[in-house]
Design an enzyme around this catalytic site. Structure first.
Site, short mmCIF file in Angstrom:
data_model
loop_
_atom_site.label_atom_id
_atom_site.label_comp_id
_atom_site.label_asym_id
_atom_site.label_seq_id
_atom_site.Cartn_x
_atom_site.Cartn_y
_atom_site.Cartn_z
CE LYS A 280 52.67 -13.42 74.00
NZ LYS A 280 51.59 -12.39 74.25
CD GLU B 62 51.96 -8.50 56.90
OE1 GLU B 62 52.81 -8.36 57.78
OE2 GLU B 62 51.12 -9.49 56.67
CD GLU C 4 52.09 -20.17 58.86
OE1 GLU C 4 51.73 -19.54 58.11
OE2 GLU C 4 52.60 -21.27 58.33
CB CYS D 84 49.45 -13.56 57.55
SG CYS D 84 48.64 -15.14 58.01
#
Ligand code: ADP
Length: 504
Positions: A202, A408, A277, A311
């Protein structure tokens, strides 16, 4: 901003895409289930937009839970009836073929990726498409090299003969984010296929374009029906239904820590294997003795490349106090010269943020930082009239309790923080939630080793940042992830280890 730079902020897919890429981009897209393209079961669609202009690219089928079930069943049948037992050399040949087809269509794929994700063409051409080709080739090699061990039992070695086998887990659900769409697909697809799993992938709803083009190449490569299935659509219902599905044996997810946690919960029904992750707030540590010709552009690129939507972005920059002003002004100087623009313009070095939502999120973090007392040394505002641009931003005077320094942001925003010596910086760099990546810049080899050992992060780069290789595993400590991608660990993550014992 001068007129030339302003012109860079927009592009015209009508004239800047090749005829082939334009024709593909314009067509409505379908799901790819059991080797065939089909509409969503309820006929639903959604549009992907060009982040440089905010204009619609084309419609994609919006998969339903029923489509998820059909794709998982197709993948399961393909696993049971052939892919699992196919000779590794035959599986390898198909993966090599797919890599070759991607290489043959690299320019088209690079253009499509730039259009859909906003990543500059001069980056997608050298990274986003070539790296997946290499990852596929690397893992095609692993298909014929996966093996296990003969084990001498510790208690009765002469009574038994024992050995282990690595067996594919089964159907793997691969859920991918929008920041490196094609790269992330390859990081998951290549090891899953090499291990002998079949897959349902996906792509993110913001960036499905190149993954659907990949479906055409999967057909052309000659993969058996059902080995690779691709569902476009939203986290709910598609991602969540994949994470819940009892016939999925493994889910490999890259994205936010929050969604990662909901995947773990959804996966608990059949205790499927989960690889994650997730987010990061990576420290980048510059000592005063560093080679500043490397460290300054290195630290700037660590946060501004990809507009910080990375990331492993070095979003917390710790600088030894005696070099603080020099490094901050060097980064400001470097960042002021970066050419921001639309993906299809050849001069563009960094592109827009992915969406209006993302830009508002970045803005609100910077505003909160300002309110809390941070100083904006560079940037701190949106750019351009159309598209989702945000200027490279340097914040100083932040403290560890401010959200800008803690959470973040996933945008081009760095907090520059001074430190005094080697003993101060490790506790500062340690993050209570994240431990994905880190980097350190110094000429002193013992400082470098001390910091590399002390950092609580899955990756440490010394005098460099963001170096990836198909053979180098990467994964997060703490809430930055579970397990590794890439390298031997990356392919073993799609296998189960069986031990077999014979009485002699
Ligand atoms: P990002 O913050 O990078 O947008 P997300 O974690 O929101 O990351 O999304 C990453 C991927 O996970 C996307 O493909 C998205 O559609 C999917 N996703 C979002 N929510 C869920 C969910 N609840 N279950 C499974 N997948 C999800």
């Amino acid at each position: 901003m001068n007129v030339h730079l302003k012109a860079l902020l927009t592009h015209d897919p009508e004239t800047q895409l090749s005829a082939k890429a334009r024709a593909f981009a314009a067509r409505p897209k379908q799901l790819f289930i059991n080797g065939e393209f089909c509409d969503a079961s309820d006929g639903g669609t959604f549009a992907s937009e060009d982040p440089a202009t905010g204009r619609k690219i084309c419609d994609f089928a919006s998969a339903t839970a029923q489509d998820v079930d059909a794709a998982v069943r197709a993948a399961h049948a393909a696993f049971e009836t052939g892919w699992r037992d196919m000779a590794p050399v035959a599986r390898a040949a198909l993966i090599f073929k797919l890599a070759d087809l991607i290489a043959d269509n690299a320019e088209e794929l690079a253009q499509l990726e730039s259009l859909d994700s906003g990543r500059p063409l001069n980056v997608t051409r050298v990274l986003d498409i070539p790296f997946p080709v290499e990852a596929l080739r690397y893992y095609a090699g692993w298909a014929t090299k996966l093996s296990a061990r003969t084990i001498d039992l510790s208690l009765q070695s002469d009574a038994y003969h024992s050995f282990t086998r690595r067996e594919p887990i089964g159907v793997a659900a691969l859920i991918v984010p929008w920041n490196f769409p094609f790269v992330q697909v390859a990081f998951k697809l290549a090891p899953a296929l090499a291990a002998g799993c079949t897959v349902v992938m996906k792509p993110a709803e913001q960036t499905p374009l190149t993954t659907i083009r990949l479906a055409e190449l999967v057909i052309e490569a000659g993969f058996p029906k059902g080995v690779v299935n691709i569902l476009t659509g939203f986290g709910r219902p598609v991602g969540s239904a994949l994470a819940e599905h009892p016939m999925v044996g493994k889910v490999s997810f890259t994205g936010s820590t929050q969604v990662g946690k909901s995947i773990v919960q959804a996966a608990s029904g059949n205790l499927k294997r989960v690889g994650l992750e997730l987010g990061g707030k990576s420290p980048n540590i510059v000592f005063a003795d560093a080679d500043m010709d490397l460290a300054i552009p290195g630290a700037a690129n660590a946060i501004f490349a990809g507009s910080g939507q990375v990331c492993v972005a070095g979003s917390r920059l710790f600088i030894q106090r005696s070099a603080f002003d020099k490094v901050v002004s060097g980064i400001i100087d470097h960042a002021s010269r970066i050419r921001i623009g639309a993906g299809l313009n050849r001069e563009t070095e960094i592109g827009p943020l992915i969406s209006d939502v993302q830009r508002r999120r970045v803005s609100s973090y910077v505003d909160a930082g300002r309110k809390a007392g941070a100083d904006v040394a560079l940037g701190g505002s949106a750019l351009g009239e159309a598209g989702y641009y945000y200027s490279p931003t340097v914040l100083v005077g932040t403290t560890p309790n401010m959200t800008v320094q803690r959470e973040e942001i996933f945008g081009p925003v760095v907090c520059a923080v001074p430190f005094d010596d080697i003993d101060d910086v490790l506790p500062l760099a340690d993050h209570e939630v994240y431990g994905l990546a880190s980097s350190v810049w110094t000429r002193d080899i013992s400082t470098a080793h001390h910091i590399a050992r002390g950092l609580k992060a899955g990756a440490v780069w010394v005098n460099c940042h963001g170096v990836y290789d198909p053979n180098l595993p990467i994964g997060g400590y703490k809430q930055s992830g579970w397990g590794q991608e890439l390298g031997q660990a990356g392919v073993e993550a799609f296998t189960s280890l069986k031990s077999i014992t014979f009485r002699l």
